[in-house]
Design a protein around this motif. Structure first.
Motif, PDB file in Angstrom:
ATOM      1  N   VAL B 206       0.861  -1.181   0.000  1.00  0.00           N
ATOM      2  CA  VAL B 206       0.000   0.000   0.000  1.00  0.00           C
ATOM      3  C   VAL B 206       0.895   1.228   0.000  1.00  0.00           C
ATOM      4  O   VAL B 206       1.682   1.434   0.914  1.00  0.00           O
ATOM      5  CB  VAL B 206      -0.889   0.035   1.258  1.00  0.00           C
ATOM      6  CG1 VAL B 206      -1.676   1.320   1.309  1.00  0.00           C
ATOM      7  CG2 VAL B 206      -1.827  -1.166   1.252  1.00  0.00           C
ATOM      8  N   TRP B 207       0.770   1.998  -1.018  1.00  0.00           N
ATOM      9  CA  TRP B 207       1.628   3.158  -1.120  1.00  0.00           C
ATOM     10  C   TRP B 207       1.024   4.311  -0.336  1.00  0.00           C
ATOM     11  O   TRP B 207       0.215   5.078  -0.841  1.00  0.00           O
ATOM     12  CB  TRP B 207       1.839   3.525  -2.584  1.00  0.00           C
ATOM     13  CG  TRP B 207       2.854   2.624  -3.196  1.00  0.00           C
ATOM     14  CD1 TRP B 207       2.622   1.420  -3.752  1.00  0.00           C
ATOM     15  CD2 TRP B 207       4.263   2.826  -3.261  1.00  0.00           C
ATOM     16  NE1 TRP B 207       3.807   0.859  -4.190  1.00  0.00           N
ATOM     17  CE2 TRP B 207       4.821   1.697  -3.901  1.00  0.00           C
ATOM     18  CE3 TRP B 207       5.125   3.852  -2.854  1.00  0.00           C
ATOM     19  CZ2 TRP B 207       6.193   1.566  -4.121  1.00  0.00           C
ATOM     20  CZ3 TRP B 207       6.486   3.729  -3.088  1.00  0.00           C
ATOM     21  CH2 TRP B 207       7.004   2.587  -3.715  1.00  0.00           C
ATOM     22  N   THR B 208       1.414   4.392   0.899  1.00  0.00           N
ATOM     23  CA  THR B 208       0.916   5.473   1.750  1.00  0.00           C
ATOM     24  C   THR B 208       1.594   6.775   1.353  1.00  0.00           C
ATOM     25  O   THR B 208       2.532   6.785   0.567  1.00  0.00           O
ATOM     26  CB  THR B 208       1.261   5.218   3.217  1.00  0.00           C
ATOM     27  OG1 THR B 208       2.695   5.198   3.327  1.00  0.00           O
ATOM     28  CG2 THR B 208       0.714   3.887   3.681  1.00  0.00           C
ATOM     29  N   VAL B 209       1.084   7.823   1.944  1.00  0.00           N
ATOM     30  CA  VAL B 209       1.635   9.139   1.653  1.00  0.00           C
ATOM     31  C   VAL B 209       3.127   9.166   1.941  1.00  0.00           C
ATOM     32  O   VAL B 209       3.929   9.607   1.127  1.00  0.00           O
ATOM     33  CB  VAL B 209       0.948  10.218   2.518  1.00  0.00           C
ATOM     34  CG1 VAL B 209       1.470  11.583   2.154  1.00  0.00           C
ATOM     35  CG2 VAL B 209      -0.550  10.144   2.340  1.00  0.00           C
ATOM     36  N   ASP B 210       3.468   8.662   3.102  1.00  0.00           N
ATOM     37  CA  ASP B 210       4.877   8.691   3.492  1.00  0.00           C
ATOM     38  C   ASP B 210       5.747   7.911   2.525  1.00  0.00           C
ATOM     39  O   ASP B 210       6.803   8.377   2.102  1.00  0.00           O
ATOM     40  CB  ASP B 210       5.040   8.075   4.893  1.00  0.00           C
ATOM     41  CG  ASP B 210       4.578   9.049   5.957  1.00  0.00           C
ATOM     42  OD1 ASP B 210       4.181   8.606   7.039  1.00  0.00           O
ATOM     43  OD2 ASP B 210       4.611  10.267   5.671  1.00  0.00           O
ATOM     44  N   LEU B 211       5.285   6.746   2.239  1.00  0.00           N
ATOM     45  CA  LEU B 211       6.063   5.890   1.352  1.00  0.00           C
ATOM     46  C   LEU B 211       6.241   6.568   0.001  1.00  0.00           C
ATOM     47  O   LEU B 211       7.316   6.578  -0.583  1.00  0.00           O
ATOM     48  CB  LEU B 211       5.331   4.552   1.186  1.00  0.00           C
ATOM     49  CG  LEU B 211       6.189   3.399   0.691  1.00  0.00           C
ATOM     50  CD1 LEU B 211       7.361   3.176   1.624  1.00  0.00           C
ATOM     51  CD2 LEU B 211       5.342   2.146   0.586  1.00  0.00           C
ATOM     52  N   HIS B 212       5.157   7.137  -0.433  1.00  0.00           N
ATOM     53  CA  HIS B 212       5.201   7.794  -1.728  1.00  0.00           C
ATOM     54  C   HIS B 212       6.148   8.984  -1.694  1.00  0.00           C
ATOM     55  O   HIS B 212       6.883   9.242  -2.650  1.00  0.00           O
ATOM     56  CB  HIS B 212       3.798   8.239  -2.116  1.00  0.00           C
ATOM     57  CG  HIS B 212       3.719   8.787  -3.491  1.00  0.00           C
ATOM     58  ND1 HIS B 212       3.728   7.995  -4.616  1.00  0.00           N
ATOM     59  CD2 HIS B 212       3.670  10.067  -3.941  1.00  0.00           C
ATOM     60  CE1 HIS B 212       3.663   8.743  -5.682  1.00  0.00           C
ATOM     61  NE2 HIS B 212       3.627  10.018  -5.323  1.00  0.00           N
ATOM     62  N   GLN B 213       6.119   9.695  -0.568  1.00  0.00           N
ATOM     63  CA  GLN B 213       7.018  10.846  -0.456  1.00  0.00           C
ATOM     64  C   GLN B 213       8.471  10.389  -0.520  1.00  0.00           C
ATOM     65  O   GLN B 213       9.316  11.034  -1.143  1.00  0.00           O
ATOM     66  CB  GLN B 213       6.792  11.584   0.872  1.00  0.00           C
ATOM     67  CG  GLN B 213       5.411  12.174   1.036  1.00  0.00           C
ATOM     68  CD  GLN B 213       5.194  13.401   0.158  1.00  0.00           C
ATOM     69  OE1 GLN B 213       6.021  13.722  -0.680  1.00  0.00           O
ATOM     70  NE2 GLN B 213       4.083  14.035   0.332  1.00  0.00           N
ATOM     71  N   ARG B 243      12.398  -4.411  -4.641  1.00  0.00           N
ATOM     72  CA  ARG B 243      12.618  -3.727  -5.893  1.00  0.00           C
ATOM     73  C   ARG B 243      11.394  -3.852  -6.796  1.00  0.00           C
ATOM     74  O   ARG B 243      11.020  -2.932  -7.524  1.00  0.00           O
ATOM     75  CB  ARG B 243      13.857  -4.277  -6.576  1.00  0.00           C
ATOM     76  CG  ARG B 243      14.243  -3.514  -7.830  1.00  0.00           C
ATOM     77  CD  ARG B 243      15.514  -4.065  -8.417  1.00  0.00           C
ATOM     78  NE  ARG B 243      15.409  -5.494  -8.727  1.00  0.00           N
ATOM     79  CZ  ARG B 243      14.809  -5.974  -9.788  1.00  0.00           C
ATOM     80  NH1 ARG B 243      14.255  -5.171 -10.660  1.00  0.00           N
ATOM     81  NH2 ARG B 243      14.747  -7.269  -9.992  1.00  0.00           N
ATOM     82  N   GLU B 244      10.766  -5.009  -6.712  1.00  0.00           N
ATOM     83  CA  GLU B 244       9.588  -5.214  -7.542  1.00  0.00           C
ATOM     84  C   GLU B 244       8.481  -4.234  -7.184  1.00  0.00           C
ATOM     85  O   GLU B 244       7.789  -3.715  -8.044  1.00  0.00           O
ATOM     86  CB  GLU B 244       9.054  -6.647  -7.397  1.00  0.00           C
ATOM     87  CG  GLU B 244       9.887  -7.692  -8.112  1.00  0.00           C
ATOM     88  CD  GLU B 244      11.118  -8.072  -7.322  1.00  0.00           C
ATOM     89  OE1 GLU B 244      11.964  -8.785  -7.860  1.00  0.00           O
ATOM     90  OE2 GLU B 244      11.228  -7.640  -6.151  1.00  0.00           O
ATOM     91  N   ASN B 245       8.337  -4.003  -5.894  1.00  0.00           N
ATOM     92  CA  ASN B 245       7.312  -3.055  -5.468  1.00  0.00           C
ATOM     93  C   ASN B 245       7.586  -1.686  -6.074  1.00  0.00           C
ATOM     94  O   ASN B 245       6.705  -1.025  -6.617  1.00  0.00           O
ATOM     95  CB  ASN B 245       7.292  -2.911  -3.940  1.00  0.00           C
ATOM     96  CG  ASN B 245       6.982  -4.219  -3.253  1.00  0.00           C
ATOM     97  OD1 ASN B 245       7.561  -4.525  -2.219  1.00  0.00           O
ATOM     98  ND2 ASN B 245       6.068  -4.983  -3.812  1.00  0.00           N
ATOM     99  N   VAL B 246       8.827  -1.292  -5.927  1.00  0.00           N
ATOM    100  CA  VAL B 246       9.201   0.024  -6.443  1.00  0.00           C
ATOM    101  C   VAL B 246       9.006   0.054  -7.948  1.00  0.00           C
ATOM    102  O   VAL B 246       8.486   1.028  -8.511  1.00  0.00           O
ATOM    103  CB  VAL B 246      10.668   0.341  -6.105  1.00  0.00           C
ATOM    104  CG1 VAL B 246      11.093   1.643  -6.754  1.00  0.00           C
ATOM    105  CG2 VAL B 246      10.853   0.411  -4.607  1.00  0.00           C
ATOM    106  N   ALA B 247       9.431  -1.016  -8.561  1.00  0.00           N
ATOM    107  CA  ALA B 247       9.327  -1.066 -10.013  1.00  0.00           C
ATOM    108  C   ALA B 247       7.889  -0.950 -10.478  1.00  0.00           C
ATOM    109  O   ALA B 247       7.585  -0.192 -11.406  1.00  0.00           O
ATOM    110  CB  ALA B 247       9.935  -2.372 -10.511  1.00  0.00           C
ATOM    111  N   SER B 248       7.018  -1.672  -9.835  1.00  0.00           N
ATOM    112  CA  SER B 248       5.639  -1.593 -10.316  1.00  0.00           C
ATOM    113  C   SER B 248       5.019  -0.247 -10.001  1.00  0.00           C
ATOM    114  O   SER B 248       4.207   0.273 -10.763  1.00  0.00           O
ATOM    115  CB  SER B 248       4.788  -2.730  -9.739  1.00  0.00           C
ATOM    116  OG  SER B 248       4.842  -2.725  -8.341  1.00  0.00           O
ATOM    117  N   HIS B 249       5.422   0.340  -8.907  1.00  0.00           N
ATOM    118  CA  HIS B 249       4.920   1.673  -8.574  1.00  0.00           C
ATOM    119  C   HIS B 249       5.367   2.673  -9.634  1.00  0.00           C
ATOM    120  O   HIS B 249       4.594   3.482 -10.142  1.00  0.00           O
ATOM    121  CB  HIS B 249       5.442   2.080  -7.206  1.00  0.00           C
ATOM    122  CG  HIS B 249       4.814   3.317  -6.670  1.00  0.00           C
ATOM    123  ND1 HIS B 249       3.473   3.431  -6.414  1.00  0.00           N
ATOM    124  CD2 HIS B 249       5.339   4.526  -6.342  1.00  0.00           C
ATOM    125  CE1 HIS B 249       3.207   4.631  -5.948  1.00  0.00           C
ATOM    126  NE2 HIS B 249       4.319   5.320  -5.889  1.00  0.00           N
TER     127      HIS B 249
END
Lengths: 123, 583
Positions: B206-213, B243-249
């Motif tokens: 779950v890409w929360t605000v913080d994570l996204h920031q 890395r996969e999470n980041v990649a898909s995001h």
């Protein structure tokens, strides 16, 4: 009663308001919104504005008269007033609000008011 | 019908966004009344309230009762941003902020809290007309997300574009030259795995605000031209993130921006068409760079990520192409005529030289993306059974043709994109000395034929007399709706194109076909690759008839922001795309 003459007068006054910078194109937008379903739209809006702004001005006055002056409250009110006056295209009022807010930011409402005094007589 | 599913209360065919249910929240009664009137004039269904709490109650009472919320920033009982957050979290509706204060920091705050748009008071009618795009866009994203969960092919297609990133891991064992969309089983499997970790490994991140920031910060630090999932991950310093999470995001964000880009293209294309309607080949230069097209390109100048002239030129080329020659563009002569026209484009000279390998690479990239986005748009807008659409993805040549022909009968403006395809492909085909022409003609004529019953005129607003692009959009969409109804027509069409493709395969042009397809890709891409004008906010996606909309928020970032409201705003995305993809 010369209907045509009256209409003419109204048109002149209206034009002068634009020329003197009291009104801007938002007002024209409002006029364009008026149609058969709302034949008195502009009138209704302006009336609403006057009522609402009377209330706002009262609040502003109270804040100005209290000592010490609560500048953040004043700023809020001016912001609201600015928003309101922009709704009908009251250009001058809007810009005055903006200037006033700058003074408020500097905590200097009195200086602003005294700067207004000469204007009251010329405008 | 997709549009009906989206929940609009009265989706009339002739005016797509009519009946859009808008909730307006503003403590100023004057503005409330004005906005109500304006929105009613746009044929929207308006509900007003002057208190934020009341608004939340209304929204909670009728969970699906509204499509979009417009709220003032300064309200006495609750901060507008707070309301924005609540709506975003609880109801996941697009929210537009308004204020008389246009200070950048405020706008940014709105963006960060998830606003789709930020309108400056006094608000014009034109700005309100466009709000439906936010809803529309959101629907598309929802569908896309669903697709990505299912590991839909489009994402795989797009992902192959990751070749360009420094992160070599992305190539997932496929060592073919970048840009090649090889769909062999292994690759597919890898892609699927990578693009959808949730299906193979763990719970969806779950890409929360913080994570996204953090993500945003990392991308900023790395530099847009060097961004890659591994680097981002390292910088983010979030232990449980893979890395996969980041990649898909990252991928999702890129896809979204491509979508915006396409919207923009579509809208500015409509704009252009309405300008260039009557004159075409041999056209005067003065026609093309009309005020409107300049307007649509002007603000984009700053953001134009594609340094090459080719895409620009091609774009204009294809725009004018589709404009007048929707049916019959044939022959070199036409091409040349058109070629000369866009020269006057402020953006750059037209040179259809696509043999530069570097360009090919980068264009390939956006091709992938545009394919990806078009495809999902296709799926989104498509008929109930998506099998015919998915089918051709397994083979490259079919993909090419598919893309070329298929979206034509689909709704959004993408339908126009493929048009330049045939002619350009023709050109390329001639150069490659492959017998593609007859097949293309067949393809095209099939298309035209099938369009017949559907109402080709509607699909090509060129013929419509409507002045405002709004109408054109509506026409297009309504035509598409009607075309979507006639599924059999579309399917027939697909069948024909597949037949054409098979013929092509059968005719023994096997080897050269590979190059052809690449050329096709490039051509296609060229048709699709245009200046990415993130420049503008309101867009809602740009505004055909109101460049002022763009001017309102000087922040070009808003553009990307606007559509990315699910993931909160990510200004870097624009840059990432800007430089990362198309450097």
């Amino acid at each position: 009663m010369d209907g045509y003459g009256m209409q003419n007068q109204i048109a002149c006054i209206r034009r002068s308001l634009f020329d003197q910078g009291y009104l801007d194109e938002q007002f024209i937008q409002l006029e364009e919104l008026q149609d058969d379903t709302n034949p008195n739209f502009v009138q209704e809006i302006v009336t609403l504005f006057y009522t609402d702004s009377a209330r706002l001005i009262q609040n502003i006055e109270l804040t100005l008269n209290s000592r010490p002056i609560n500048f953040s409250k004043l700023d809020d009110y001016m912001h609201q007033f600015k928003g309101s006056s922009s709704s009908i295209g009251a250009k001058k009022v809007t810009s005055e609000c903006a200037v006033f807010r700058q003074y408020c930011a500097a905590g200097n409402a009195e200086a602003y008011i005294s700067s207004l005094l000469p204007h009251i007589y010329t405008d | 019908m997709v549009l009906a599913e989206s929940g609009f209360s009265s989706p009339r065919n002739d005016a797509f966004p009519a009946g859009l249910r808008v909730l307006v929240v503003d403590d100023d009664p004057t503005w409330l009344k004005i906005l109500e009137k304006m929105l009613k004039k746009c044929s929207y269904e308006v509900t007003t309230c002057c208190l934020a709490r009341e608004a939340l109650n209304l929204l909670r009472e009728r969970k699906d009762g509204y499509d979009i919320v417009i709220s003032d920033v300064n309200m006495p009982d609750m901060d507008g941003f707070k309301l924005l957050e609540h709506v975003g979290l609880e109801m996941d509706l697009p929210v537009i902020m308004m204020s008389v204060d246009g200070e950048t920091s405020r706008v940014m705050k709105g963006v960060q809290h998830g606003a789709c748009d930020y309108l400056l008071k006094p608000i014009r009618m034109k700005e309100l007309r466009n709000i439906w795009q936010h809803v529309f866009r959101k629907k598309i994203h929802e569908v896309r997300d669903i697709e990505s969960l299912e590991g839909f092919e489009s994402i795989q297609m797009t992902r192959s574009g990751y070749d360009l990133f420094d992160d070599g891991h992305f190539l997932s064992g496929d060592d073919t030259p970048s840009g090649r969309k090889r769909k062999d089983a292994d690759n597919k499997h890898d892609d699927r795995e990578l693009s959808d970790p949730s299906s193979t490994k763990k719970a969806r991140v779950v890409w929360t605000v913080d994570l996204h920031q953090k993500f945003v910060k990392a991308v900023n630090q790395i530099g847009f031209d060097k961004v890659g999932p591994k680097k981002i991950l390292d910088l983010m310093n979030v232990p449980w993130l893979t890395r996969e999470n980041v990649a898909s995001h990252l991928q999702i964000l890129i896809e979204k921006s491509t979508l915006v880009q396409k919207y923009r293209l579509y809208l500015s294309r409509l704009q252009k068409e309405s300008d260039i309607k009557n004159s075409f080949i041999g056209m005067k230069h003065s026609d093309l760079p009309s005020k409107d097209s300049t307007a649509s390109f002007g603000p984009h100048k700053a953001m134009n990520m594609i340094p090459d002239d080719v895409p620009n030129g091609t774009y204009s080329f294809s725009a004018s192409n589709s404009l007048a020659q929707n049916v019959d563009l044939k022959g070199q002569g036409d091409l040349k005529g058109i070629t000369s026209a866009p020269v006057a484009e402020p953006k750059g000279a037209l040179s259809i030289d696509i043999h530069d390998s570097h360009e090919a690479k980068s264009t390939q990239m956006s091709f992938d993306h545009s394919l990806g986005s078009v495809d999902s748009a296709v799926s989104f807008a498509s008929f109930n059974s998506t099998t015919p659409l998915q089918y051709p993805w397994t083979e490259i040549p079919e993909i090419q043709f598919k893309q070329e022909c298929e979206p034509l009968h689909l709704e959004n403006g993408f339908s126009q994109l493929p048009l330049p395809g045939p002619s350009m492909i023709e050109n390329e085909a001639n150069r490659s000395r492959i017998e593609v022409k007859p097949l293309l003609d067949e393809c095209r004529s099939n298309f035209v034929e099938h369009l017949g019953p559907v109402g080709a005129e509607d699909l090509f607003p060129i013929q419509s007399k409507s002045q405002s692009l709004n109408n054109q959009v509506f026409d297009l969409i309504s035509a598409t709706k009607s075309s979507m109804k006639t599924q059999d027509v579309g399917l027939n069409y697909l069948a024909d194109s597949e037949f054409a493709l098979r013929n092509l395969n059968a005719s023994g042009v096997g080897v050269p076909l590979a190059t052809l397809s690449e050329d096709l890709q490039i051509c296609w891409l060229q048709g699709d690759c245009y200046p990415m004008n993130y420049g503008l906010q309101d867009l809602e996606c740009s505004t055909y008839d109101n460049p002022a909309l763009m001017a309102e928020t000087p922040f070009h970032l808003y553009d990307v922001l606007r559509f990315d409201h699910e993931h909160l705003f990510d200004p870097t995305e624009y840059y990432a795309i800007d430089q990362g993809l198309f450097a």
